[in-house]
Design a protein around this motif. Structure first.
Motif, PDB file in Angstrom:
ATOM      1  N   ASN A  63      -6.175  -0.505  -1.369  1.00  0.00           N
ATOM      2  CA  ASN A  63      -5.790   0.527  -2.335  1.00  0.00           C
ATOM      3  C   ASN A  63      -4.438   1.101  -1.922  1.00  0.00           C
ATOM      4  O   ASN A  63      -4.046   0.967  -0.764  1.00  0.00           O
ATOM      5  CB  ASN A  63      -6.833   1.659  -2.338  1.00  0.00           C
ATOM      6  N   LYS A  65       0.814  -1.227   0.000  1.00  0.00           N
ATOM      7  CA  LYS A  65       0.000   0.000   0.000  1.00  0.00           C
ATOM      8  C   LYS A  65       0.843   1.270   0.000  1.00  0.00           C
ATOM      9  O   LYS A  65       0.321   2.357  -0.252  1.00  0.00           O
ATOM     10  CB  LYS A  65      -0.884   0.037   1.254  1.00  0.00           C
ATOM     11  N   SER A  79     -10.788   4.332  -1.781  1.00  0.00           N
ATOM     12  CA  SER A  79     -10.951   2.927  -1.393  1.00  0.00           C
ATOM     13  C   SER A  79     -11.688   2.151  -2.481  1.00  0.00           C
ATOM     14  O   SER A  79     -12.545   2.692  -3.165  1.00  0.00           O
ATOM     15  CB  SER A  79     -11.731   2.836  -0.081  1.00  0.00           C
ATOM     16  N   SER A  97      -8.055  -1.082   3.752  1.00  0.00           N
ATOM     17  CA  SER A  97      -8.673  -1.033   2.433  1.00  0.00           C
ATOM     18  C   SER A  97      -7.605  -1.373   1.387  1.00  0.00           C
ATOM     19  O   SER A  97      -6.436  -1.036   1.549  1.00  0.00           O
ATOM     20  CB  SER A  97      -9.267   0.348   2.185  1.00  0.00           C
ATOM     21  N   HIS A 117      -6.627  12.466   1.896  1.00  0.00           N
ATOM     22  CA  HIS A 117      -6.921  11.037   1.969  1.00  0.00           C
ATOM     23  C   HIS A 117      -8.102  10.800   1.051  1.00  0.00           C
ATOM     24  O   HIS A 117      -8.822  11.714   0.722  1.00  0.00           O
ATOM     25  CB  HIS A 117      -7.296  10.728   3.413  1.00  0.00           C
TER      26      HIS A 117
HETATM   27 MG    MG Z   1      -8.013   2.983   3.894  1.00  0.00          MG
END
Ligand code: MG
Ligand code: TXA
Length: 331
Positions: free
Chosen positions: A151, A50, A157, A149, A237
């Motif tokens: 991603n 990630k 996400s 998540s 984010h």
């Molecule tokens: Mg996340």
């Protein structure tokens, strides 16, 4: 590689997890990137795949409250919240059991949760998902699963197996596909480790519903971006690439439209259809939540220069939608 979730592919995925690999796992909220939470090396692969900062702790997915109780102190609030919201889109942050009292072994002792998963904190985030594929996978793996998540850190996400593949590609050993996620937004993160219950991230379960069940006022800490309590509170984010403009009452030159309700007063009949997505024509907030990330993604790739977003009411799951939109709009 993407495989349709069935008895065989779930067994195969469980074997990958037991061998320390990574699996894209469908849940009712968003797709998760799962690893054996008791295997420090496997958990390290999650952070690497990630590009996630290692101070950002992971959620541990378990079958039920009893299994959570192997790793965390289950207090009265947790018992009440679990009774009403588990299995489902609620994550609870609870004090970690000290290693000596840990029925399954503690810290980096075999059977205990890897210290890396909780970023060395005194608390642990636990969740019991309701999605039947996630449940079958946890059960078949026979270990608690750490799963953020699925991603790349800081991006939107994933709510489908294809999104997971687009974002992580071959960094994941297998992706179990089970259609689009029903809720479409991450779980509510509720901190029950302190003096008063505190929502650290709004999500699938609303603060109003939690207040009702716990019978006490539940605080909401949107987060100080300079010193986030929950790293999900980092302001930038859930972001698409294009600039996002909130509470739009018009659509400006070069902008695509993310609508909520009727679009008649926003765009004319000759406006390109591929530049418009409607979260919910009937202004249903649950439908809007389920559509949010997929629609932001598709407008992000539409060739427009920006995304204008119509206002979404700040009630119920609308609070979580607006939280994600605010972060998406942050420059
Ligand atoms: Mg996340
Ligand atoms: O719906 C969900 O929660 C999904 C699915 C896959 O279950 N998972 C998810 O994980 O959204 P992630 O890693 O993207 O978000 C976990 C959030 C982060 O904001 C993290 O900082 C917070 O939970 N968190 C985890 N452990 C924590 C702890 N001990 N104290 C405070 N916050 C914590």
């Amino acid at each position: 590689m993407i495989k349709t979730a069935n008895f065989e592919s779930i067994a195969e995925a469980a074997a990958i997890l037991r061998d320390g690999g990574l699996v894209g796992m469908p849940t009712e909220t968003v797709y998760g990137l799962a690893a054996d939470a008791t295997n420090g090396e496997a958990v390290a692969k999650i952070f690497a795949a990630k590009g996630r900062p290692s101070f950002n702790p992971l959620i541990i997915h378990v079958m039920n409250l009893a299994q959570a109780g192997e790793f965390v102190e289950v207090n009265e609030w947790a018992r009440a919240a679990a009774g009403s919201f588990w299995p489902g889109p609620l994550t609870m942050v609870l004090p970690k059991l000290p290693p000596s009292t840990h029925p399954a072994g503690g810290g980096d002792v075999k059977g205990g949760i890897s210290e890396l998963a909780s970023a060395g904190l005194e608390t642990l985030a636990v969740r019991v998902p309701s999605h039947k594929v996630a449940r079958a996978l946890i059960e078949a793996a026979g270990v608690p699963l750490a799963a953020p998540s699925a991603n790349v850190s800081g991006t939107l996400s994933p709510t489908s197996a294809a999104h997971v593949h687009d974002s992580l590609g071959d960094k994941v050993d297998m992706i179990l596909a089970a259609g689009a996620c029903e809720i479409g937004l991450e779980s509510t993160v509720l901190d029950l480790s302190g003096e008063a219950p505190l929502v650290l991230r709004p999500g699938g379960v609303s603060a109003e519903d939690i207040c009702e069940v716990l019978g006490v006022v539940v605080g909401y800490d949107a987060g100080d971006p300079e010193a986030p309590k929950s790293p999900g509170q980092l302001l930038k984010h859930y972001a698409p690439n294009l600039p996002v403009r909130l509470n739009a009452i018009d659509v400006r030159e070069g902008e695509a439209l993310l609508a909520f309700g009727r679009t008649k007063f926003m765009v004319g009949p000759d406006f390109p259809a591929e530049w418009v997505r409607n979260l919910s024509e009937t202004q249903d907030l649950h439908e809007a939540a389920a559509n949010l990330f997929a629609m932001l993604k598709s407008l992000d790739g539409s060739g427009a220069q920006g995304i204008a977003v119509m206002a979404v009411p700040d009630v119920g799951i609308g609070v979580a939608i607006n939280d994600r939109l605010k972060r998406a709009a942050q420059k």
